[in-house]
Write a protein that holds these residues in place. Structure first.
Motif, PDB file in Angstrom:
ATOM      1  N   PHE A  79       0.950  -1.045  -0.412  1.00 20.42           N
ATOM      2  CA  PHE A  79       0.152   0.267  -0.323  1.00 20.42           C
ATOM      3  C   PHE A  79       0.868   0.921  -0.131  1.00 20.42           C
ATOM      4  CE2 PHE A  79      -2.875   2.986   2.880  1.00 20.42           C
ATOM      5  CZ  PHE A  79      -4.368   3.269   1.293  1.00 20.42           C
ATOM      6  N   VAL A  80       1.301   2.149  -1.092  1.00 22.52           N
ATOM      7  CA  VAL A  80       2.253   2.827  -1.491  1.00 22.52           C
ATOM      8  C   VAL A  80       1.053   4.672  -1.256  1.00 22.52           C
ATOM      9  CG1 VAL A  80       3.432   1.685  -2.432  1.00 22.52           C
ATOM     10  CG2 VAL A  80       1.721   3.288  -3.652  1.00 22.52           C
TER      11      VAL A  80
ATOM     12  N   GLU B 193       2.485 -13.827  -4.826  1.00 19.63           N
ATOM     13  CA  GLU B 193       1.466 -13.142  -5.245  1.00 19.63           C
ATOM     14  C   GLU B 193       1.529 -11.277  -5.052  1.00 19.63           C
ATOM     15  OE1 GLU B 193      -2.826 -12.176  -8.145  1.00 19.63           O
ATOM     16  OE2 GLU B 193      -2.527 -14.036  -6.434  1.00 19.63           O
ATOM     17  N   LEU B 194       2.265 -10.551  -5.552  1.00 18.48           N
ATOM     18  CA  LEU B 194       2.464  -9.134  -5.064  1.00 18.48           C
ATOM     19  C   LEU B 194       1.965  -8.416  -6.198  1.00 18.48           C
ATOM     20  CD1 LEU B 194       5.061 -10.515  -5.113  1.00 18.48           C
ATOM     21  CD2 LEU B 194       5.763  -8.014  -3.093  1.00 18.48           C
ATOM     22  N   VAL B 195       1.029  -7.446  -5.468  1.00 19.92           N
ATOM     23  CA  VAL B 195       0.237  -6.685  -6.159  1.00 19.92           C
ATOM     24  C   VAL B 195       0.468  -5.476  -5.460  1.00 19.92           C
ATOM     25  CG1 VAL B 195      -2.019  -5.916  -6.312  1.00 19.92           C
ATOM     26  CG2 VAL B 195      -1.903  -8.309  -6.148  1.00 19.92           C
ATOM     27  N   THR B 196       0.627  -4.098  -5.765  1.00 18.19           N
ATOM     28  CA  THR B 196       1.116  -2.737  -5.729  1.00 18.19           C
ATOM     29  C   THR B 196      -0.446  -1.910  -5.649  1.00 18.19           C
ATOM     30  OG1 THR B 196       3.150  -2.498  -5.966  1.00 18.19           O
ATOM     31  CG2 THR B 196       1.955  -0.549  -5.807  1.00 18.19           C
ATOM     32  N   CYS B 197      -0.758  -1.559  -4.451  1.00 15.40           N
ATOM     33  CA  CYS B 197      -2.085  -0.049  -4.706  1.00 15.40           C
ATOM     34  C   CYS B 197      -1.888   0.905  -4.396  1.00 15.40           C
ATOM     35  CB  CYS B 197      -3.459  -1.146  -4.178  1.00 15.40           C
ATOM     36  SG  CYS B 197      -2.977  -1.756  -2.102  1.00 15.40           S
TER      37      CYS B 197
ATOM     38  N   VAL C  98      -0.635  -7.327   4.548  1.00 10.05           N
ATOM     39  CA  VAL C  98      -0.666  -5.675   3.676  1.00 10.05           C
ATOM     40  C   VAL C  98       1.007  -5.838   4.602  1.00 10.05           C
ATOM     41  CG1 VAL C  98      -1.603  -3.902   3.883  1.00 10.05           C
ATOM     42  CG2 VAL C  98      -2.902  -5.711   4.034  1.00 10.05           C
ATOM     43  N   ILE C  99       1.171  -5.097   2.938  1.00  5.68           N
ATOM     44  CA  ILE C  99       2.716  -3.860   3.560  1.00  5.68           C
ATOM     45  C   ILE C  99       3.217  -2.121   3.074  1.00  5.68           C
ATOM     46  CG2 ILE C  99       4.861  -4.397   2.931  1.00  5.68           C
ATOM     47  CD1 ILE C  99       4.844  -7.017   2.312  1.00  5.68           C
ATOM     48  N   VAL C 100       3.414  -1.707   4.252  1.00  2.78           N
ATOM     49  CA  VAL C 100       3.049  -0.185   4.352  1.00  2.78           C
ATOM     50  C   VAL C 100       4.230   0.535   4.185  1.00  2.78           C
ATOM     51  CG1 VAL C 100       2.469   2.131   5.023  1.00  2.78           C
ATOM     52  CG2 VAL C 100       0.840  -0.188   5.676  1.00  2.78           C
ATOM     53  N   PRO C 101       4.620   0.849   2.861  1.00  3.72           N
ATOM     54  CA  PRO C 101       6.230   1.610   2.797  1.00  3.72           C
ATOM     55  C   PRO C 101       6.033   3.121   3.630  1.00  3.72           C
ATOM     56  CG  PRO C 101       5.837   0.884   0.916  1.00  3.72           C
ATOM     57  CD  PRO C 101       4.710   0.184   1.903  1.00  3.72           C
ATOM     58  N   ALA C 102       7.196   3.681   3.755  1.00  2.00           N
ATOM     59  CA  ALA C 102       6.995   5.152   4.094  1.00  2.00           C
ATOM     60  C   ALA C 102       7.059   5.569   3.310  1.00  2.00           C
ATOM     61  CB  ALA C 102       8.669   5.660   5.012  1.00  2.00           C
TER      62      ALA C 102
ATOM     63  N   PRO D 178     -10.075   9.015   3.565  1.00  2.00           N
ATOM     64  CA  PRO D 178      -9.392   7.989   2.795  1.00  2.00           C
ATOM     65  C   PRO D 178      -8.353   6.746   3.480  1.00  2.00           C
ATOM     66  CG  PRO D 178      -9.569  10.721   1.367  1.00  2.00           C
ATOM     67  CD  PRO D 178      -9.918  10.348   3.601  1.00  2.00           C
ATOM     68  N   LEU D 179      -7.620   6.917   4.015  1.00  2.00           N
ATOM     69  CA  LEU D 179      -6.690   6.434   4.741  1.00  2.00           C
ATOM     70  C   LEU D 179      -7.748   4.898   5.468  1.00  2.00           C
ATOM     71  CD1 LEU D 179      -3.363   7.794   5.378  1.00  2.00           C
ATOM     72  CD2 LEU D 179      -3.761   6.086   4.034  1.00  2.00           C
ATOM     73  N   ALA D 180      -8.801   6.110   6.586  1.00  2.00           N
ATOM     74  CA  ALA D 180      -9.429   4.761   7.192  1.00  2.00           C
ATOM     75  C   ALA D 180     -10.251   4.093   6.523  1.00  2.00           C
ATOM     76  CB  ALA D 180     -10.373   5.812   8.305  1.00  2.00           C
ATOM     77  N   ASP D 181     -10.766   5.298   4.857  1.00  2.00           N
ATOM     78  CA  ASP D 181     -11.920   3.886   4.737  1.00  2.00           C
ATOM     79  C   ASP D 181     -10.648   2.917   4.590  1.00  2.00           C
ATOM     80  OD1 ASP D 181     -14.077   5.428   4.860  1.00  2.00           O
ATOM     81  OD2 ASP D 181     -14.182   6.446   3.404  1.00  2.00           O
ATOM     82  N   ALA D 182      -9.605   3.220   3.563  1.00  2.00           N
ATOM     83  CA  ALA D 182      -9.122   2.119   3.478  1.00  2.00           C
ATOM     84  C   ALA D 182      -8.347   0.963   3.903  1.00  2.00           C
ATOM     85  CB  ALA D 182      -7.224   2.740   2.568  1.00  2.00           C
ATOM     86  N   VAL D 183      -7.859   1.304   4.990  1.00  2.00           N
ATOM     87  CA  VAL D 183      -7.568   0.163   6.132  1.00  2.00           C
ATOM     88  C   VAL D 183      -9.045  -0.401   6.576  1.00  2.00           C
ATOM     89  CG1 VAL D 183      -6.745   0.390   8.895  1.00  2.00           C
ATOM     90  CG2 VAL D 183      -5.630   1.558   6.910  1.00  2.00           C
ATOM     91  N   ALA D 184      -9.862   0.001   6.186  1.00  2.00           N
ATOM     92  CA  ALA D 184     -11.040  -0.315   7.259  1.00  2.00           C
ATOM     93  C   ALA D 184     -11.398  -2.109   6.324  1.00  2.00           C
ATOM     94  CB  ALA D 184     -12.264   0.084   7.550  1.00  2.00           C
ATOM     95  N   ARG D 185     -11.054  -1.925   5.291  1.00  2.00           N
ATOM     96  CA  ARG D 185     -10.852  -2.954   3.376  1.00  2.00           C
ATOM     97  C   ARG D 185     -10.082  -4.225   4.637  1.00  2.00           C
ATOM     98  NH1 ARG D 185     -13.041  -1.630  -1.452  1.00  2.00           N
ATOM     99  NH2 ARG D 185     -13.175   0.188  -1.943  1.00  2.00           N
TER     100      ARG D 185
END
Length: 347
Positions: A22-23, A52-56, A86-90, A106-113
């Motif tokens: 998650f970038v 399997e890696l996916v960037t979002c 889920v990996i969260v880079p800086a 928006p971040l709260a909505d994303a994390v809630a998923r």
């Protein structure tokens, strides 16, 4: 087994453990690249990819980086709900996780998923986002040492340990600076599939499978020196005489004070005792000599006032978690390669 527990979930499409990265704007490209490089190289005995890696991102499209080029991300936050990890880079662009200690809408909505039980890991200051999501309350965590004090102020309920490279708290993991993200990814691969596969990934990437010590060995000059104080003359004199076996009376004599008065004044002005300050300064001097000179460990121990190589080793191991030789190898790259003529050259 740990591998079965950690890698139990898998993408329905591929049968592989799905890692979502998650970038955000301000991304450090190295952190995104290292995740894909390391997890992407993990293979089964049959040579099949294990992940399997996916960037979002918050929205598909261009994501700014801290360099002069952006990246293009094809997936939005819906990917987070399909991930096993889920990996969260800086990010080098501050958001509410670093300014207000909370998630924006928006971040709260994303994390809630993110599904319950999903493994979540952060690299460097990505820990701010994980903490803002209330996933670190009461847990141990780490982040880059430069951001440690700010992190503590924003998230006092997190048990911050700024001297380590990474921390595994089960389904929530955090790491220190960019390179510590490599240590964390290898740790997760090792936990999922064992040391043999993690070691193969490390060899292919030409990095050590495991690094000794923690962030403390990378922090320069950790002891501030107050100016204009009544003990400044004694401290300056002590720095010129670290090779000697100094006593409190030696330092107090430089300021024409009694031992008791000097010790009290020293604590008030420096924040630690004269003995603690002296040990830290000896260690700092030894680190500089290990980095910048060819002196032997015994010579460095003598120059820094430790007396013996054994004493230096004990102090360095206690403070930084590494031996003098390991510290020197880290900062000088003094690996020796045999030449064709039978001699040695520095590699």
């Amino acid at each position: 087994m740990v591998a079965k527990n950690r890698a139990r979930s898998a993408s329905a499409d591929s049968g592989r453990h799905r890692v979502a990265v998650f970038v955000r704007d301000g991304l450090l490209p190295m952190e995104l690249g290292l995740v894909h490089q390391l997890f992407g190289q993990a293979r089964s005995e049959a040579g099949e990819p294990l992940y399997e890696l996916v960037t979002c991102a918050l929205r598909p499209g261009h994501v700014r980086t801290d360099t002069d080029f952006p990246i293009v991300v094809e997936h939005g936050p819906e990917v987070l709900g399909e991930a096993d990890t889920v990996i969260v880079p800086a990010s080098h662009e501050f958001d509410t996780t670093e300014t207000e200690g909370r998630l924006s809408g928006p971040l709260a909505d994303a994390v809630a998923r993110i599904r319950p039980g999903t493994r979540i890991a952060s690299i460097c200051t990505g820990a701010f986002l994980v903490a803002a999501a209330n996933l670190l309350n009461g847990r141990r965590a780490t982040t880059h040492w430069k951001s440690a004090e700010h992190f503590r102020k924003l998230y006092p309920s997190v048990r911050l340990e700024p001297d380590v490279l990474y921390i595994d708290e089960g389904y929530v993991l955090t790491s220190a600076g960019e390179a510590a993200g490599i240590d964390l990814c290898l740790h997760m691969i090792r936990s999922d599939h064992g040391s043999a596969i993690a070691n193969d990934v490390a060899r292919a990437t030409v990095v050590p499978p495991h690094r000794d010590g923690g962030q403390a060995q990378f922090i320069k000059s950790p002891v501030p020196e107050p100016e204009g104080s009544s003990t400044v003359k004694a401290r300056a004199w002590a720095l010129q005489n670290l090779h000697r076996q100094l006593k409190i009376s030696d330092l107090a004599g430089q300021e024409l004070m009694s031992n008791r008065t000097f010790t009290r004044r020293f604590r008030e002005e420096v924040g630690i005792s004269p003995g603690q300050w002296l040990s830290q300064r000896r260690l700092e001097h030894a680190r500089q000599l290990l980095e910048d000179t060819e002196m032997s460990i015994e010579q460095i121990a003598d120059s820094a006032g430790f007396g013996t190589a054994t004493s230096l080793r004990q102090h360095l191991q206690t403070a930084l978690g590494v031996s003098p030789s390991a510290y020197r190898n880290t900062f000088r790259g003094t690996s020796v390669v045999s030449g064709a003529d039978g001699g040695d050259r520095l590699g």
